[in-house]
Motif scaffolding. Structure first.
Motif, PDB file in Angstrom:
ATOM      1  N   LEU A  80       0.831  -1.213   0.000  1.00  0.00           N
ATOM      2  CA  LEU A  80       0.000   0.000   0.000  1.00  0.00           C
ATOM      3  C   LEU A  80       0.863   1.260   0.000  1.00  0.00           C
ATOM      4  CD1 LEU A  80      -2.777  -0.947   2.597  1.00  0.00           C
ATOM      5  CD2 LEU A  80      -3.013  -0.765   0.108  1.00  0.00           C
ATOM      6  N   ASN A  81       1.881   1.268   0.861  1.00  0.00           N
ATOM      7  CA  ASN A  81       2.757   2.444   0.941  1.00  0.00           C
ATOM      8  C   ASN A  81       3.446   2.699  -0.392  1.00  0.00           C
ATOM      9  OD1 ASN A  81       2.154   3.025   3.602  1.00  0.00           O
ATOM     10  ND2 ASN A  81       3.947   1.949   4.435  1.00  0.00           N
ATOM     11  N   ARG A  82       3.946   1.627  -1.008  1.00  0.00           N
ATOM     12  CA  ARG A  82       4.684   1.802  -2.256  1.00  0.00           C
ATOM     13  C   ARG A  82       3.774   2.221  -3.409  1.00  0.00           C
ATOM     14  NH1 ARG A  82       6.652  -3.181  -2.851  1.00  0.00           N
ATOM     15  NH2 ARG A  82       4.969  -3.709  -4.267  1.00  0.00           N
ATOM     16  N   GLU A  83       2.663   1.512  -3.560  1.00  0.00           N
ATOM     17  CA  GLU A  83       1.802   1.736  -4.727  1.00  0.00           C
ATOM     18  C   GLU A  83       0.995   3.020  -4.620  1.00  0.00           C
ATOM     19  OE1 GLU A  83       1.846  -0.265  -7.431  1.00  0.00           O
ATOM     20  OE2 GLU A  83       3.304  -1.609  -6.484  1.00  0.00           O
ATOM     21  N   LEU A  84       0.680   3.430  -3.386  1.00  0.00           N
ATOM     22  CA  LEU A  84      -0.199   4.593  -3.223  1.00  0.00           C
ATOM     23  C   LEU A  84       0.497   5.737  -2.501  1.00  0.00           C
ATOM     24  CD1 LEU A  84      -3.440   2.611  -2.301  1.00  0.00           C
ATOM     25  CD2 LEU A  84      -2.791   3.519  -4.540  1.00  0.00           C
ATOM     26  N   ASP A  85       1.816   5.654  -2.454  1.00  0.00           N
ATOM     27  CA  ASP A  85       2.628   6.705  -1.856  1.00  0.00           C
ATOM     28  C   ASP A  85       2.142   7.012  -0.433  1.00  0.00           C
ATOM     29  OD1 ASP A  85       4.597   8.553  -1.673  1.00  0.00           O
ATOM     30  OD2 ASP A  85       3.806   9.945  -3.174  1.00  0.00           O
ATOM     31  N   GLY A  86       2.094   5.955   0.380  1.00  0.00           N
ATOM     32  CA  GLY A  86       1.568   6.078   1.736  1.00  0.00           C
ATOM     33  C   GLY A  86       2.654   6.012   2.790  1.00  0.00           C
ATOM     34  N   ASP A  87       2.267   6.291   4.046  1.00  0.00           N
ATOM     35  CA  ASP A  87       3.266   6.318   5.120  1.00  0.00           C
ATOM     36  C   ASP A  87       2.799   5.540   6.358  1.00  0.00           C
ATOM     37  OD1 ASP A  87       1.289   7.952   6.070  1.00  0.00           O
ATOM     38  OD2 ASP A  87       2.566   9.715   6.370  1.00  0.00           O
ATOM     39  N   LEU A  88       2.008   4.490   6.163  1.00  0.00           N
ATOM     40  CA  LEU A  88       1.601   3.676   7.314  1.00  0.00           C
ATOM     41  C   LEU A  88       2.837   2.988   7.904  1.00  0.00           C
ATOM     42  CD1 LEU A  88      -1.653   1.871   6.078  1.00  0.00           C
ATOM     43  CD2 LEU A  88      -1.484   3.462   8.002  1.00  0.00           C
ATOM     44  N   ASP A  89       2.842   2.857   9.227  1.00  0.00           N
ATOM     45  CA  ASP A  89       3.953   2.181   9.902  1.00  0.00           C
ATOM     46  C   ASP A  89       3.589   0.706  10.084  1.00  0.00           C
ATOM     47  OD1 ASP A  89       6.033   1.300  11.426  1.00  0.00           O
ATOM     48  OD2 ASP A  89       5.559   2.542  13.187  1.00  0.00           O
ATOM     49  N   ILE A  90       4.328  -0.152   9.376  1.00  0.00           N
ATOM     50  CA  ILE A  90       4.059  -1.591   9.407  1.00  0.00           C
ATOM     51  C   ILE A  90       4.166  -2.148  10.829  1.00  0.00           C
ATOM     52  CG2 ILE A  90       6.455  -2.253   8.866  1.00  0.00           C
ATOM     53  CD1 ILE A  90       5.310  -4.475   7.075  1.00  0.00           C
ATOM     54  N   THR A 112      -1.264   8.599   5.576  1.00  0.00           N
ATOM     55  CA  THR A 112      -1.616   9.499   4.467  1.00  0.00           C
ATOM     56  C   THR A 112      -1.163   8.857   3.168  1.00  0.00           C
ATOM     57  OG1 THR A 112      -1.359  11.382   5.916  1.00  0.00           O
ATOM     58  CG2 THR A 112      -1.346  11.836   3.551  1.00  0.00           C
ATOM     59  N   PHE A 113      -2.070   8.816   2.192  1.00  0.00           N
ATOM     60  CA  PHE A 113      -1.753   8.249   0.878  1.00  0.00           C
ATOM     61  C   PHE A 113      -1.802   9.372  -0.140  1.00  0.00           C
ATOM     62  CE2 PHE A 113      -3.405   4.732   3.358  1.00  0.00           C
ATOM     63  CZ  PHE A 113      -2.440   3.756   3.129  1.00  0.00           C
ATOM     64  N   ALA A 114      -0.616   9.809  -0.589  1.00  0.00           N
ATOM     65  CA  ALA A 114      -0.550  10.938  -1.523  1.00  0.00           C
ATOM     66  C   ALA A 114      -1.290  10.605  -2.814  1.00  0.00           C
ATOM     67  CB  ALA A 114       0.908  11.301  -1.799  1.00  0.00           C
ATOM     68  N   ALA A 115      -1.175   9.350  -3.265  1.00  0.00           N
ATOM     69  CA  ALA A 115      -1.805   8.972  -4.535  1.00  0.00           C
ATOM     70  C   ALA A 115      -3.333   8.964  -4.435  1.00  0.00           C
ATOM     71  CB  ALA A 115      -1.297   7.606  -4.987  1.00  0.00           C
ATOM     72  N   LEU A 116      -3.852   8.921  -3.219  1.00  0.00           N
ATOM     73  CA  LEU A 116      -5.310   8.916  -3.035  1.00  0.00           C
ATOM     74  C   LEU A 116      -5.810  10.285  -2.603  1.00  0.00           C
ATOM     75  CD1 LEU A 116      -5.868   5.658  -0.908  1.00  0.00           C
ATOM     76  CD2 LEU A 116      -6.189   5.950  -3.368  1.00  0.00           C
TER      77      LEU A 116
END
Ligand code: AVJ
Length: 349
Positions: A249-259, A288-292
């Motif tokens: 999710l972080n990679r594909e949608l430019d997100g910053d969730l902490d695994i 936050t997902f920049a791509a979304l």
């Protein structure tokens, strides 16, 4: 492969033109239905409670590698039991189906199918009949690798890889040369709710002629302890596999969730006869997902429902086969009914 909308899927629209694969004999099977992008899936799935996502997003390069490791775990009996069943019954399966062509959905490396191909190649050689293997997968590199290996081992099998998403409609398969054996292994059917399973089986059934067969590998209903151990291995590989979804999710949608703020949980639901896998938030965090152009706030205990792994009995499988117009014609069960291979035909055949 990354498309502008953040999707990792192959053609996302039925009218998408066929791609070509340089340096590869892989041929495209365009989907008949739209394959939703990851972005679209997050937008609808994260609006639900619990949030949910389709398990296909678990299989990026890292996820595929972790899944390979899962298959070798002592607790994950599915792969080795299916492999043993194929070794034991490949000849009987081939004699029941007498295929001129084998079409495998989600072939990947086709390691298990290789067992079946050995029996099919022998059968074809004895009958001086041609044999074609059509492995289908979304992963072109896996198809190329499998094709090279199989052509070397089985010079008399014509290996013709197909790139495509078998869940998106199978109406563009190449024309047949004779009886076909469709192969769908690994209990992947178990990832689909009954409606989705019936749709997929219906797609296959519509491609089947009266002499065609479907070989289906499914996991069986059994005691909760064995099932839950298979999805909660001691080495933590399944946890890493599920948690890797956060990286996707972080990679594909430019997100910053902490695994590190999520924990794997897999429980057996005996009413629905399925393992349910979740990622539970262990603390509050907002991703936050920049791509979304969107943020998602998780409270401790909030979960993402990532996968169902349905377990079948012959009767519960029939409930998915019948609406698709299919019937079982032979069953091969492992010791203690731990796993099942079923040979299936059109009900009107
Ligand atoms: C490959 C989808 C059949 O559901 O058992 C393994 C995937 N998930 N461990 C399954 C999986 C967690 C697997 N399938």
């Amino acid at each position: 492969m990354m498309t502008p909308d953040g999707s990792t899927a192959a053609p996302t629209h039925p009218t998408a033109s066929a791609r070509t694969h340089p340096n590869s004999a892989v041929r495209d099977v365009p989907p008949t239905r739209v394959v939703p992008s990851l972005r679209a899936e997050v937008e609808t799935g994260f609006a639900k409670r619990p949030r949910e996502l389709s398990p296909k997003h678990l299989y990026d390069a890292r996820g595929a590698e972790l899944f390979e490791q899962i298959c070798a775990l002592p607790e994950y009996y599915l792969t080795r039991t299916e492999t043993a069943l194929l070794h034991a019954h490949a000849t009987a399966i081939i004699e029941a189906a007498r295929p001129a062509e084998i079409v495998e959905l989600g072939a990947g490396s086709a390691r298990k199918t290789e067992i079946l191909l050995a029996a099919a190649a022998d059968h074809a050689a004895r009958n001086q009949a041609p044999l074609t293997f059509w492995p289908m997968d979304v992963c072109v590199s896996a198809l190329d690798e499998a094709a090279q290996r199989l052509r070397e081992r089985f010079p008399r099998i014509a290996v013709k890889p197909l790139a495509g998403d078998h869940t998106a409609g199978l109406s563009h398969l190449p024309a047949r040369s004779g009886a076909r054996l469709f192969v769908f292994l690994g209990s992947t059917l178990g990832n689909f709710e009954p409606a989705g399973a019936q749709r997929l089986l219906g797609d296959i059934a519509r491609q089947m002629g009266p002499d065609d067969r479907l070989l289906l590998g499914v996991d069986t209903v059994k005691d909760t302890a064995t099932l839950e151990a298979a999805y909660n291995d001691a080495a933590g590989v399944t946890a890493a596999f599920n948690e890797n979804l956060i990286n996707v999710l972080n990679r594909e949608l430019d997100g910053d969730l902490d695994i590190a703020g999520f924990r794997h949980r897999a429980v057996y639901n005996p009413e629905l006869q399925r393992i349910e896998s979740y990622l539970d938030a262990t603390r509050a965090q907002t991703g936050t997902f920049a791509a979304l152009d969107a943020s998602h706030a998780f409270a401790p205990g909030d979960s993402i429902f990532t996968e169902i792994s349905r377990k079948f009995t012959p009767d519960s499988l029939d409930a998915d086969l019948a609406p698709a117009g299919l019937v079982r014609t032979a069953d091969f069960l492992a010791d203690g009914n731990r796993y099942a291979l079923h040979v299936i035909a059109r009900a009107d055949a």
